[in-house]
Design a protein around this motif. Sequence first.
Motif, short mmCIF file in Angstrom:
data_model
loop_
_atom_site.label_atom_id
_atom_site.label_comp_id
_atom_site.label_asym_id
_atom_site.label_seq_id
_atom_site.Cartn_x
_atom_site.Cartn_y
_atom_site.Cartn_z
N SER A 73 32.91 13.64 6.42
CA SER A 73 33.87 12.75 7.08
C SER A 73 34.58 13.46 8.23
CB SER A 73 34.89 12.24 6.07
OG SER A 73 35.85 11.42 6.69
N LYS A 78 31.40 8.70 10.25
CA LYS A 78 30.66 7.82 9.36
C LYS A 78 29.15 8.00 9.54
CE LYS A 78 34.17 4.47 8.41
NZ LYS A 78 34.42 3.08 7.97
N LEU A 123 32.32 6.06 3.81
CA LEU A 123 31.78 6.70 5.01
C LEU A 123 30.61 5.94 5.62
CD1 LEU A 123 33.44 9.02 3.67
CD2 LEU A 123 31.72 10.60 4.51
#
Length: 246
Positions: A73, A78, A123
């Motif tokens: 992260s 993402k 994510l």
Amino acid sequence: MTNLQEKKALVTGGNSGIGYAAAKELKAQGAEVIITGRRADAVQKAAAELGVTGLVADQGQLAAIEKLANEVSKKYGKIDILFINAGVLEMTMIENATEQNFDNIINVNFKGAYFTLSKFIPLLNEGASVVFLSSNTANMSGANSSIYSSSKAAINSLMKIAAIELAPRKIRVNSVSPGPTQTEIMKKVGFSETQLQEVNNWMIDQIPLKKIGTAEDVAKMVAYFSGDAASFITGAEIIMDGGMSL
């Protein structure tokens, strides 16, 4: 092909076997790839060979999974593709099974896979693709495979429920279930070269196409699931075993 251009992909257990082949294929199709593995030396070697990023993480440990998710992260933001591949194989008869046998397999193959998905859901980009590595043994009943087969059957159940839960975000979740595949995992079980040849000969006899699959075969299916051609496929299990489970 550049079907996956500008996509970010994470491959767990990407330093060898099917994970390595998948990382190579995803990169070849344009994705930016991150691989993980338990052994730092193996991860670094594979990452250098593939030209990808390597991170050390034990997918059998929840703390390590959480640390990995935080690291990804912070460094990469993402991701668009998550291939949950890390797994172990041990064979034992039910009568002879120990708690250690059970925990070794379930902790990596199911618990690890479950929480890898869980911790990485925040994510995942809208429209991302998640692919689990399952096994044709999830649908078969072979002696000595009770724990391993159960772990893979659990993966397929998880996959289908995740496909429902993540559909509102247009995230697709599927699994690939290979049959016999030419990787190093059988050697890790402890078979000698002679035993490996005997096992291979036995398996080929059970396969209608009379050959053992390759890691590259599976890698291409992972890449397919990750691209636009599979945009209307979710909750699907693809069995790749040359007809063995028929």
